[in-house]
Design an enzyme around this catalytic site. Structure first.
Site, PDB file in Angstrom:
ATOM      1  CE1 TYR A 141      56.839  49.998  23.135  1.00  0.00           C
ATOM      2  CE2 TYR A 141      56.880  48.586  25.055  1.00  0.00           C
ATOM      3  CZ  TYR A 141      56.197  49.431  24.206  1.00  0.00           C
ATOM      4  OH  TYR A 141      54.864  49.712  24.438  1.00  0.00           O
ATOM      5  CE  LYS A 191      46.658  49.088  11.113  1.00  0.00           C
ATOM      6  NZ  LYS A 191      45.190  49.218  11.293  1.00  0.00           N
ATOM      7  CG  ASP A 223      42.547  48.324  13.203  1.00  0.00           C
ATOM      8  OD1 ASP A 223      42.797  47.113  13.049  1.00  0.00           O
ATOM      9  OD2 ASP A 223      42.430  49.106  12.236  1.00  0.00           O
ATOM     10  CG  ASP A 247      52.988  48.259  27.041  1.00  0.00           C
ATOM     11  OD1 ASP A 247      52.366  48.102  28.091  1.00  0.00           O
ATOM     12  OD2 ASP A 247      53.882  49.126  26.894  1.00  0.00           O
ATOM     13  CG  ASP A 251      47.884  49.134  30.675  1.00  0.00           C
ATOM     14  OD1 ASP A 251      48.596  48.163  30.994  1.00  0.00           O
ATOM     15  OD2 ASP A 251      48.080  50.292  31.115  1.00  0.00           O
TER      16      ASP A 251
HETATM   17  N1  LIG Z   1      56.348  47.736  34.389  1.00  0.00           N
HETATM   18  C1  LIG Z   1      56.567  48.983  34.758  1.00  0.00           C
HETATM   19  O1  LIG Z   1      57.421  49.261  35.565  1.00  0.00           O
HETATM   20  C2  LIG Z   1      55.737  50.057  34.172  1.00  0.00           C
HETATM   21  C3  LIG Z   1      56.052  51.353  34.435  1.00  0.00           C
HETATM   22  N2  LIG Z   1      55.258  52.368  33.991  1.00  0.00           N
HETATM   23  C4  LIG Z   1      55.643  53.711  34.413  1.00  0.00           C
HETATM   24  O2  LIG Z   1      54.791  54.080  35.498  1.00  0.00           O
HETATM   25  C5  LIG Z   1      54.608  55.491  35.511  1.00  0.00           C
HETATM   26  C6  LIG Z   1      53.134  55.808  35.543  1.00  0.00           C
HETATM   27  O3  LIG Z   1      52.538  55.398  34.327  1.00  0.00           O
HETATM   28  P1  LIG Z   1      50.972  55.403  34.056  1.00  0.00           P
HETATM   29  O4  LIG Z   1      50.782  55.599  32.626  1.00  0.00           O
HETATM   30  O5  LIG Z   1      50.299  56.307  35.007  1.00  0.00           O
HETATM   31  O6  LIG Z   1      50.538  53.878  34.333  1.00  0.00           O
HETATM   32  P2  LIG Z   1      50.244  53.129  35.702  1.00  0.00           P
HETATM   33  O7  LIG Z   1      49.995  51.715  35.351  1.00  0.00           O
HETATM   34  O8  LIG Z   1      51.284  53.403  36.704  1.00  0.00           O
HETATM   35  O9  LIG Z   1      48.866  53.793  36.232  1.00  0.00           O
HETATM   36  C7  LIG Z   1      47.722  53.933  35.397  1.00  0.00           C
HETATM   37  C8  LIG Z   1      46.479  54.205  36.271  1.00  0.00           C
HETATM   38  O10 LIG Z   1      46.143  53.000  36.958  1.00  0.00           O
HETATM   39  C9  LIG Z   1      46.190  53.172  38.358  1.00  0.00           C
HETATM   40  N3  LIG Z   1      46.840  51.999  38.950  1.00  0.00           N
HETATM   41  C10 LIG Z   1      47.913  51.346  38.470  1.00  0.00           C
HETATM   42  N4  LIG Z   1      48.254  50.336  39.282  1.00  0.00           N
HETATM   43  C11 LIG Z   1      47.366  50.362  40.295  1.00  0.00           C
HETATM   44  C12 LIG Z   1      47.217  49.556  41.458  1.00  0.00           C
HETATM   45  N5  LIG Z   1      48.035  48.536  41.744  1.00  0.00           N
HETATM   46  N6  LIG Z   1      46.213  49.867  42.313  1.00  0.00           N
HETATM   47  C13 LIG Z   1      45.361  50.873  42.037  1.00  0.00           C
HETATM   48  N7  LIG Z   1      45.463  51.657  40.952  1.00  0.00           N
HETATM   49  C14 LIG Z   1      46.462  51.409  40.087  1.00  0.00           C
HETATM   50  C15 LIG Z   1      47.042  54.429  38.595  1.00  0.00           C
HETATM   51  O11 LIG Z   1      46.712  55.052  39.793  1.00  0.00           O
HETATM   52  C16 LIG Z   1      46.730  55.256  37.353  1.00  0.00           C
HETATM   53  O12 LIG Z   1      45.550  55.995  37.551  1.00  0.00           O
HETATM   54  C17 LIG Z   1      55.320  56.007  34.261  1.00  0.00           C
HETATM   55  O13 LIG Z   1      56.558  56.488  34.655  1.00  0.00           O
HETATM   56  C18 LIG Z   1      55.463  54.780  33.386  1.00  0.00           C
HETATM   57  O14 LIG Z   1      56.543  54.834  32.512  1.00  0.00           O
HETATM   58  C19 LIG Z   1      54.119  52.132  33.296  1.00  0.00           C
HETATM   59  C20 LIG Z   1      53.762  50.844  32.998  1.00  0.00           C
HETATM   60  C21 LIG Z   1      54.567  49.708  33.368  1.00  0.00           C
HETATM   61  C1  LIG Z   2      58.969  49.567  29.929  1.00  0.00           C
HETATM   62  C2  LIG Z   2      57.610  49.574  30.533  1.00  0.00           C
HETATM   63  C3  LIG Z   2      57.351  50.883  31.186  1.00  0.00           C
HETATM   64  C4  LIG Z   2      56.580  49.201  29.485  1.00  0.00           C
HETATM   65  C5  LIG Z   2      55.222  48.811  29.985  1.00  0.00           C
HETATM   66  O1  LIG Z   2      54.309  49.594  30.066  1.00  0.00           O
HETATM   67  C6  LIG Z   2      54.968  47.424  30.367  1.00  0.00           C
HETATM   68  O2  LIG Z   2      55.835  46.596  30.306  1.00  0.00           O
HETATM   69  O3  LIG Z   2      53.787  47.111  30.674  1.00  0.00           O
HETATM   70 MG   LIG Z   3      52.363  48.620  30.074  1.00  0.00          MG
END
Ligand SMILES: NC(=O)C1=CN([C@@H]2O[C@H](COP(=O)(O)OP(=O)(O)OC[C@H]3O[C@@H](n4cnc5c(N)ncnc54)[C@H](O)[C@@H]3O)[C@@H](O)[C@H]2O)C=CC1
Ligand SMILES: CC(C)CC(=O)C(=O)O
Ligand SMILES: [Mg+2]
Length: 369
Positions: A141, A191, A223, A247, A251
């Protein structure tokens, strides 16, 4: 106790879950007679729109002037086509680097009342209790170059996985320290059958393990680890791994508990200024609907009270309130049967009220002790 907390709600559901969490922290301050000063900062897409950058200098200053930081989430489709430096995620990555938040602790512990909510069979998830220790400021990253190139006359692309030896050592030390206070088992995930970085990681893991004779070290290829998390998650106590593997695996591991919306995390720095954030992202698919699960962020705030302020009783009060509210059958849409969901705000209110009840009980116990 008087403390300053930086609040970085960010984008999408980040704002909704931070709002609810702040209400709960205000209630904690009132019940336990603390003063929490909240300072809001912009990060992510919002910051791009308002300040032209995903991490404005003011935000860094607000964080540095605070005792702890709570972050919601960043990102969303509005900014997905932006150049890399103007993506919301860059703001979070830059903040992690700026504050040297190298150790991301992601606890995975099942809730008694949600054992049937996991897609895995109940007997596999009942009693699961482990921590993923994810390296957060190195690896793919952050490595440079990370760009499109022409290689041997062809359009090509390169990302770089770079770790300094001390960066590997300090995250392994963190993992062994944590394991020595738990069930004394570290699973180091890598890995090493393919990557040189993983082979160095293994060497360092062995060196660090020699300093902790009470803690068992096991190496596991990533894996296989992804499969073992589903096959027998109870085998794990502390998993330590590099940034991207951590990361992805966290999930995956969230589904052991039933929802990504339940997983809290602490991003720790050796400076003592830590950031607390849910594991999930900004969930654009459900943003603005008042249906997100705020428990991941609420439990991250409990981690903050314990880790940054040493407020164990207050942290436990939040955790107990969350348990009580789940035990009473309250579920947001990610966990509810059709038509039975409570909203983000409603479950926040329930947790806030349960907090009051518990503290009332504590007061009575104190009066008689
Ligand atoms: N730490 C951070 O700020 C992170 C930001 N992102 C960003 O978020 C955006 C969306 O990414 P996604 O891949 O969709 O991951 P996401 O974690 O936002 O969502 C994945 C799935 O889980 C569900 N979900 C997530 N949090 C939830 C909650 N609190 N309650 C109920 N359902 C929940 C969502 O509705 C979606 O269906 C992207 O722009 C990504 O880059 C993704 C992961 C971490
Ligand atoms: C920079 C973030 C979007 C990366 C991520 O998915 C996380 O930290 O869980
Ligand atoms: Mg993440």
């Amino acid at each position: 106790m008087k403390k300053t907390i930086a609040l970085l709600p960010g984008d999408g559901i980040g704002k909704e879950v931070v709002d609810v969490t702040v209400d709960i922290l205000k209630a904690i301050a009132e019940h336990f007679h603390h003063q929490f000063q909240f300072n809001y900062g912009l990060i992510g897409g919002d910051a791009i729109d308002q300040k032209g950058t995903p991490l404005p200098e003011e935000t860094i200053a607000i964080c540095k002037d605070s005792d702890a930081i709570i972050l919601g989430a960043v990102g969303g489709p509005k900014w997905d086509q932006n150049p890399m430096e103007l993506r919301p995620e860059r703001g979070l990555l830059a903040l992690r680097k700026e504050l040297d938040l190298f150790a991301n602790l992601r606890p995975i512990k099942t809730f008694e009342s949600l054992l049937d909510s996991s897609p895995l069979k109940k007997e596999y998830v009942d009693g699961v209790d482990f921590v993923i220790v994810r390296e957060l400021t190195g690896g793919l990253y952050f490595g440079k170059p990370s760009e499109r190139i022409v290689h041997e006359g062809e359009d090509a692309v390169v990302d770089t996985l770079l770790y300094k030896r001390y960066e590997i050592e300090r995250i392994l030390v963190s993992a062994f320290e944590i394991a020595s206070k738990r069930r004394k088992h570290v699973t180091s995930v890598d890995k090493a059958n393919v990557l040189e970085s993983s082979r160095v990681w293994r060497e360092v893991a062995e060196e660090v393990a020699a300093r902790y004779p009470d803690v068992t070290l096991e190496h596991m290829l990533v894996d296989n680890a992804a499969m073992q998390l589903i096959r027998s998650p109870k085998q794990f106590d502390v998993i330590v791994t590099e940034n991207m593997f951590g990361d992805i695996l966290s999930d995956e591991a969230s589904m052991i508990t039933g929802s990504l919306g339940l997983l809290s995390s602490a991003s720790l720095s050796s400076s003592g200024l830590h950031l607390f954030e849910p594991v999930h992202g900004s969930a654009p698919d459900i943003a603005g609907k008042n249906i997100a699960n705020p428990i991941a962020t609420i439990l991250s705030a409990a981690m903050m009270l314990r880790q940054s302020f040493g407020l164990e009783e207050e942290a436990k009060a939040i955790e107990k309130a969350v348990d009580n509210v789940l035990n009473a059958g309250n579920r947001t849409a990610d966990l509810a049967e059709d038509g039975k969901a409570v909203s983000t705000k409603q479950i926040g209110e329930e947790i806030k009220n349960a907090l009051g009840d518990d503290h009332a009980i504590l007061n009575i116990m104190e009066a008689y002790s």
